[in-house]
Design a protein around this motif. Structure first.
Motif, PDB file in Angstrom:
ATOM      1  N   GLY A  83      -2.219  63.235 -17.523  1.00 36.51           N
ATOM      2  CA  GLY A  83      -3.574  63.230 -16.990  1.00 36.51           C
ATOM      3  C   GLY A  83      -3.642  62.824 -15.530  1.00 36.51           C
ATOM      4  N   SER A  84      -2.726  61.950 -15.105  1.00 32.45           N
ATOM      5  CA  SER A  84      -2.732  61.473 -13.722  1.00 32.45           C
ATOM      6  C   SER A  84      -1.982  62.400 -12.777  1.00 32.45           C
ATOM      7  CB  SER A  84      -2.084  60.083 -13.650  1.00 32.45           C
ATOM      8  OG  SER A  84      -0.679  60.177 -13.804  1.00 32.45           O
ATOM      9  N   GLY A  85      -1.243  63.357 -13.334  1.00 29.96           N
ATOM     10  CA  GLY A  85      -0.421  64.236 -12.503  1.00 29.96           C
ATOM     11  C   GLY A  85       0.981  63.719 -12.286  1.00 29.96           C
ATOM     12  N   LYS A  86       1.328  62.610 -12.914  1.00 29.31           N
ATOM     13  CA  LYS A  86       2.688  62.072 -12.784  1.00 29.31           C
ATOM     14  C   LYS A  86       3.696  63.015 -13.430  1.00 29.31           C
ATOM     15  CE  LYS A  86       5.435  57.919 -13.903  1.00 29.31           C
ATOM     16  NZ  LYS A  86       5.821  57.560 -12.531  1.00 29.31           N
ATOM     17  N   TYR A  87       3.323  63.586 -14.569  1.00 28.39           N
ATOM     18  CA  TYR A  87       4.177  64.540 -15.270  1.00 28.39           C
ATOM     19  C   TYR A  87       3.458  65.881 -15.350  1.00 28.39           C
ATOM     20  CZ  TYR A  87       5.958  60.021 -16.847  1.00 28.39           C
ATOM     21  OH  TYR A  87       6.406  58.740 -16.890  1.00 28.39           O
ATOM     22  N   GLU A  88       4.231  66.949 -15.304  1.00 23.74           N
ATOM     23  CA  GLU A  88       3.668  68.295 -15.421  1.00 23.74           C
ATOM     24  C   GLU A  88       3.721  68.806 -16.854  1.00 23.74           C
ATOM     25  OE1 GLU A  88       4.814  69.527 -10.837  1.00 23.74           O
ATOM     26  OE2 GLU A  88       6.286  69.778 -12.452  1.00 23.74           O
ATOM     27  N   MET A  89       4.515  68.113 -17.681  1.00 24.47           N
ATOM     28  CA  MET A  89       4.588  68.447 -19.099  1.00 24.47           C
ATOM     29  C   MET A  89       5.150  67.241 -19.840  1.00 24.47           C
ATOM     30  SD  MET A  89       5.903  72.006 -20.812  1.00 24.47           S
ATOM     31  CE  MET A  89       7.672  71.819 -20.851  1.00 24.47           C
ATOM     32  N   GLY A  90       4.815  67.135 -21.113  1.00 18.66           N
ATOM     33  CA  GLY A  90       5.378  66.089 -21.954  1.00 18.66           C
ATOM     34  C   GLY A  90       6.178  66.703 -23.080  1.00 18.66           C
ATOM     35  N   ASN A 102      -5.996  70.601 -16.922  1.00 20.53           N
ATOM     36  CA  ASN A 102      -6.319  71.193 -15.620  1.00 20.53           C
ATOM     37  C   ASN A 102      -5.161  71.989 -15.038  1.00 20.53           C
ATOM     38  OD1 ASN A 102      -4.641  69.060 -15.144  1.00 20.53           O
ATOM     39  ND2 ASN A 102      -5.785  68.221 -13.412  1.00 20.53           N
ATOM     40  N   SER A 103      -4.227  72.423 -15.905  1.00 26.97           N
ATOM     41  CA  SER A 103      -3.026  73.125 -15.429  1.00 26.97           C
ATOM     42  C   SER A 103      -3.159  74.637 -15.443  1.00 26.97           C
ATOM     43  CB  SER A 103      -1.809  72.687 -16.265  1.00 26.97           C
ATOM     44  OG  SER A 103      -1.543  71.319 -16.101  1.00 26.97           O
ATOM     45  N   GLY A 104      -4.367  75.131 -15.578  1.00 30.30           N
ATOM     46  CA  GLY A 104      -4.582  76.578 -15.496  1.00 30.30           C
ATOM     47  C   GLY A 104      -3.757  77.378 -16.486  1.00 30.30           C
ATOM     48  N   THR A 105      -2.986  78.338 -15.975  1.00 28.77           N
ATOM     49  CA  THR A 105      -2.224  79.245 -16.839  1.00 28.77           C
ATOM     50  C   THR A 105      -0.853  78.700 -17.235  1.00 28.77           C
ATOM     51  OG1 THR A 105      -1.408  80.374 -14.853  1.00 28.77           O
ATOM     52  CG2 THR A 105      -3.356  81.308 -15.928  1.00 28.77           C
ATOM     53  N   MET A 106      -0.596  77.420 -16.958  1.00 27.83           N
ATOM     54  CA  MET A 106       0.710  76.854 -17.299  1.00 27.83           C
ATOM     55  C   MET A 106       0.977  76.929 -18.801  1.00 27.83           C
ATOM     56  SD  MET A 106       3.465  75.683 -16.087  1.00 27.83           S
ATOM     57  CE  MET A 106       4.926  74.766 -16.549  1.00 27.83           C
ATOM     58  N   LYS A 107      -0.039  76.672 -19.604  1.00 29.59           N
ATOM     59  CA  LYS A 107       0.156  76.732 -21.053  1.00 29.59           C
ATOM     60  C   LYS A 107       0.538  78.142 -21.501  1.00 29.59           C
ATOM     61  CE  LYS A 107      -4.819  77.216 -22.090  1.00 29.59           C
ATOM     62  NZ  LYS A 107      -5.254  77.138 -20.666  1.00 29.59           N
ATOM     63  N   ASP A 108      -0.024  79.137 -20.846  1.00 31.18           N
ATOM     64  CA  ASP A 108       0.310  80.525 -21.181  1.00 31.18           C
ATOM     65  C   ASP A 108       1.749  80.852 -20.779  1.00 31.18           C
ATOM     66  OD1 ASP A 108      -2.488  81.402 -21.975  1.00 31.18           O
ATOM     67  OD2 ASP A 108      -2.831  80.707 -19.933  1.00 31.18           O
ATOM     68  N   ALA A 109       2.173  80.310 -19.641  1.00 32.82           N
ATOM     69  CA  ALA A 109       3.550  80.516 -19.190  1.00 32.82           C
ATOM     70  C   ALA A 109       4.536  79.885 -20.158  1.00 32.82           C
ATOM     71  CB  ALA A 109       3.730  79.932 -17.788  1.00 32.82           C
ATOM     72  N   VAL A 110       4.234  78.667 -20.597  1.00 33.94           N
ATOM     73  CA  VAL A 110       5.128  77.971 -21.528  1.00 33.94           C
ATOM     74  C   VAL A 110       5.154  78.686 -22.875  1.00 33.94           C
ATOM     75  CG1 VAL A 110       5.504  75.821 -22.798  1.00 33.94           C
ATOM     76  CG2 VAL A 110       4.883  75.744 -20.382  1.00 33.94           C
ATOM     77  N   LEU A 111       3.989  79.130 -23.352  1.00 34.05           N
ATOM     78  CA  LEU A 111       3.948  79.877 -24.610  1.00 34.05           C
ATOM     79  C   LEU A 111       4.811  81.135 -24.509  1.00 34.05           C
ATOM     80  CD1 LEU A 111       2.785  80.384 -27.438  1.00 34.05           C
ATOM     81  CD2 LEU A 111       0.857  81.543 -26.341  1.00 34.05           C
ATOM     82  N   GLY A 112       4.692  81.845 -23.410  1.00 34.72           N
ATOM     83  CA  GLY A 112       5.506  83.043 -23.222  1.00 34.72           C
ATOM     84  C   GLY A 112       6.988  82.729 -23.180  1.00 34.72           C
TER      85      GLY A 112
END
Length: 295
Positions: free
Chosen positions: A111-118, A251-261
């Motif tokens: 949430g703070s932007g420290k990590y881009e994924m968990g 708030n990561s936009g299309t990142m979830k779609d990229a990871v799913l792909g």
């Protein structure tokens, strides 16, 4: 299954973390990723804010072998989830950078932007989906273990009066506490619940006889049995199966779609199966990853 409910207090912590960095631990470079050729269509879905430095910064609590742990010989974070994270980053044209952190600090850190994924064996549930998005990649249940031969006669359905170990911040804490309350309601002795910060401590307590039994995610218990030279044994069958998910900021936009792909691509090309089989955790493999798949 490493998850707890997110109440108002936890949501407040996450909100506060948008102003100050949260999370703990030290940065530890992960080992080389399995070969994963970048796919341009997937890389194009990665937001510029993430791809700008060529890294995918991942928060993980490396105390949960075989999923993630620190190799004492190299001090690097290893495990099948680490290998999978490396492979996903490769598909996206990035290099994974794992940072060791306390389990309950990772989602606030996203949430703070420290990590881009968990990546830390997070159970995808409705509570967590309120604050992060998940891409599912595995299913796990809860399993119990005792010393070989179960000398203390531990019964998951009747653990009253037994000393049982669990890791803090996991769904198993709620599980064992609920069972203890049932014991007391039935007029039986409550469960002596021993909560440890790291799963490796829970395992060690059981091997040394400090506890009578333990419960944890099914792949964790299976691995503990193997790693202790069969000093332990699994009791009963796994239950409460639920999906693991990669945690990604809302708030990561299309990142979830990229990871799913990327997960779908790794399943299709056989890399996913190869990684799971390497660690003997193929029983939890899935064929249809989704975004926010909590039931």
């Amino acid at each position: 299954m490493r998850s707890t409910s997110i109440g108002a207090g936890a949501l407040a912590v996450i909100a506060a973390c948008t102003l100050t960095a949260c999370g703990g631990g030290t940065t530890t470079a992960s080992p080389s990723a399995p070969a994963a050729k970048p796919e341009s269509t997937l890389a194009a879905q990665v937001p510029d804010a993430i791809k700008s430095d060529g890294k995918l910064v991942i928060g993980t609590d490396a105390s949960y072998p075989p999923n993630e742990s620190v190799d004492p010989a190299t001090q690097k974070i290893v495990g099948w989830e680490v290998d999978l994270g490396n492979a996903i980053a490769g598909k996206l044209g990035l290099t994974a950078e794992f940072q060791n952190a306390g389990f309950d600090t990772i989602i606030p850190g996203i949430g703070s932007g420290k990590y881009e994924m968990g990546i830390s064996s997070f159970t995808d549930n409705k509570e967590r989906e309120k604050v992060v998005d998940f891409v599912t990649y595995y299913t796990a249940g809860t399993s119990w273990a005792a010393l070989k031969g179960n000398p203390k006669g531990v019964n998951p359905e009747d653990p009253c009066g037994k000393t049982i170990g669990v890791q803090q911040g996991t769904v198993q804490v709620d599980d064992i506490n609920a069972r203890s309350k049932k014991c007391e309601a039935a007029g039986k002795p409550k469960v002596n619940v021993v909560v440890r910060k790291q799963q490796t401590e829970v395992n060690a307590d059981l091997v040394s006889g400090k506890t009578d039994g333990m419960l944890a995610d099914s792949p964790i218990v299976g691995y503990a049995v193997k790693q202790t030279g069969d000093k332990l044994e699994i009791i009963g069958q796994a239950y409460d199966t639920a999906p693991y998910g990669f945690a990604i900021g809302k708030n990561s936009g299309t990142m979830k779609d990229a990871v799913l792909g990327a997960v779908k691509a790794l399943i299709a090309d056989g890399t996913y199966k190869q990684i799971l089989d390497k660690y003997g955790v193929g029983d939890g493999a899935i064929t249809n990853p989704v975004i926010n798949g909590a039931s």
